[in-house]
Scaffold this active site. Structure first.
Site, PDB file in Angstrom:
ATOM      1  N   GLY A 233       0.818  -1.207   0.000  1.00  0.00           N
ATOM      2  CA  GLY A 233       0.000   0.000   0.000  1.00  0.00           C
ATOM      3  C   GLY A 233       0.847   1.249   0.000  1.00  0.00           C
ATOM      4  N   ASP A 234       0.177   2.387  -0.109  1.00  0.00           N
ATOM      5  CA  ASP A 234       0.847   3.685  -0.103  1.00  0.00           C
ATOM      6  C   ASP A 234       0.695   4.301   1.290  1.00  0.00           C
ATOM      7  OD1 ASP A 234       1.746   6.242  -0.445  1.00  0.00           O
ATOM      8  OD2 ASP A 234       0.112   6.859  -1.786  1.00  0.00           O
ATOM      9  N   HIS A 253      13.592  10.795   7.084  1.00  0.00           N
ATOM     10  CA  HIS A 253      14.722  11.529   6.466  1.00  0.00           C
ATOM     11  C   HIS A 253      14.713  11.423   4.931  1.00  0.00           C
ATOM     12  CE1 HIS A 253      18.270   8.456   5.974  1.00  0.00           C
ATOM     13  NE2 HIS A 253      17.134   7.917   5.624  1.00  0.00           N
TER      14      HIS A 253
END
Ligand SMILES: C[S@@+](CC[C@H](N)C(=O)[O-])C[C@H]1O[C@@H](n2cnc3c(N)ncnc32)[C@H](O)[C@@H]1O
Length: 342
Positions: A233-234, A253
């Protein structure tokens, strides 16, 4: 030139020579990268220490290889024990493929596509955009999605880098957590290590589709497949909602502030009341040390992210309505930032 000579320090010419030496740093990376690619440390560890043996095993030109080995001697990776016969130093052993925390995959990346992006740093300085995208025509994760072999090297480097951090994570008590959600958990090295230590716990790893098979394979190989679900998934759209401990290692980061706040807000919305978020990152000191400052250029040229101080991470968490409750130092410069929903 003479016009300015009076205002220059007496050590000016020595400084110019020093700058020229610094510029050879790129050849240090190239030499270590060549050694890693040829597997010289593995061959030497296996007893093939003469130039002729090494040239034969690597199908290289003996005089050229000898020159590489002489440079690697000066860099401190090997030592010439007798003329034409080389042994490994401590740094050389760290470049073997079969040691915990091996630096070999990082050497392959630094002398490979990451190095190509670093070479175009000026593009990033001029535009604020990752040079990586300009060089390869896609972002890092899209590039890796299309190249299984390079993806393997990337996650091997992530897993090796994790080794030092894991020693520090051993002191984190996981007993109170039932479900650990690793957001963008890569190939599962961290989650597998934590679940191995916590037999009652279960895990959910969220990743991009291309990375899911490697994570599933790791969970199967480590006997954790029945306790760990790997979902594709995103993370900017949705994060699994059934966790009580959420992990993000080396994620924030990679991204600029706005994207981090977006991701943290999605995560916060998914977190049940009382759930904890642990962000594991290297943090920049104030003032930044050289390594962090260079890592920051790495982020600038390869991704859209940056290295941040604890204060900057607190600011991002605040904006996503997450409250930083603890900062725990880990070995090798990493920290755990623990945050809660209220
Ligand atoms: C630097 S890696 C860190 C992986 C892992 N957490 C670790 O510690 O090794 C960043 C990860 O973010 C994943 N990623 C990037 N964009 C993502 C997205 N939109 N949704 C889910 N994962 C994503 C990448 O596939 C990659 O594995």
């Amino acid at each position: 030139v003479l016009k300015f000579a009076g205002s220059l320090p007496p050590e000016h010419l020595a400084n110019a020579a020093k700058v020229r030496s610094l510029l050879l740093g790129r050849l240090v990376t190239a030499a270590i990268g060549a050694a890693a690619q040829l597997r010289l440390p593995d061959l030497i560890a296996g007893g093939q220490g003469t130039v002729d043996q090494l040239a034969k095993a690597t199908s290289t030109d003996p005089p050229g290889l000898y020159r590489l080995l002489r440079a690697l001697t000066e860099i401190g990776v090997v030592e010439e024990q007798s003329p034409g016969t080389f042994g490994l130093t401590g740094l050389g052993h760290a470049l073997r493929d079969d040691v915990p925390g091996t630096a070999r995959p990082s050497a392959l990346l630094a002398s490979g596509e990451m190095g190509q992006a670093w070479d175009c740093l000026l593009y990033s300085v001029r535009t604020g955009r990752p040079a990586f995208e300009n060089v390869f025509g896609t972002d890092l994760f899209g590039y890796l999605a299309e190249r299984p072999e390079r993806r393997e090297v990337f996650y091997a480097s992530q897993a090796a880098d994790l080794e030092a951090t894991l020693a520090g994570l051993a002191s984190v008590d996981l007993g109170g957590y039932q479900t650990i959600v690793d957001v963008a958990g890569g190939d599962g090295a961290l989650l597998a290590a934590l679940l191995a230590r916590h037999p009652q716990g279960r895990g959910i790893l969220l990743e991009q589709e291309s990375v899911v098979p490697a994570a599933r394979q790791r969970m199967t190989e480590t006997g954790l497949a029945d306790r760990c679900e790997v979902v594709s998934g995103d993370m900017f759209t949705a994060v699994p909602g059934e966790g009580d401990l959420y992990l993000m290692r080396d994620i924030l980061h990679d991204w600029p502030d706005e994207r981090c706040v977006e991701l943290l807000s999605v995560c916060r919305a998914a977190m049940p009341a009382g759930a904890m978020l642990m962000v594991i990152e290297r943090v920049a000191g104030e003032p930044a040390d050289q390594r962090t400052a260079l890592m920051d250029l790495y982020m600038l040229s390869v991704l859209t992210g940056q290295e941040r101080t604890v204060g900057q991470y607190r600011g991002l968490l605040d904006r996503a309505k997450l409250c930083l409750s603890a900062v725990r130092q880990l070995p090798a410069g990493a920290v755990i930032l623990t945050a809660e929903t209220s």
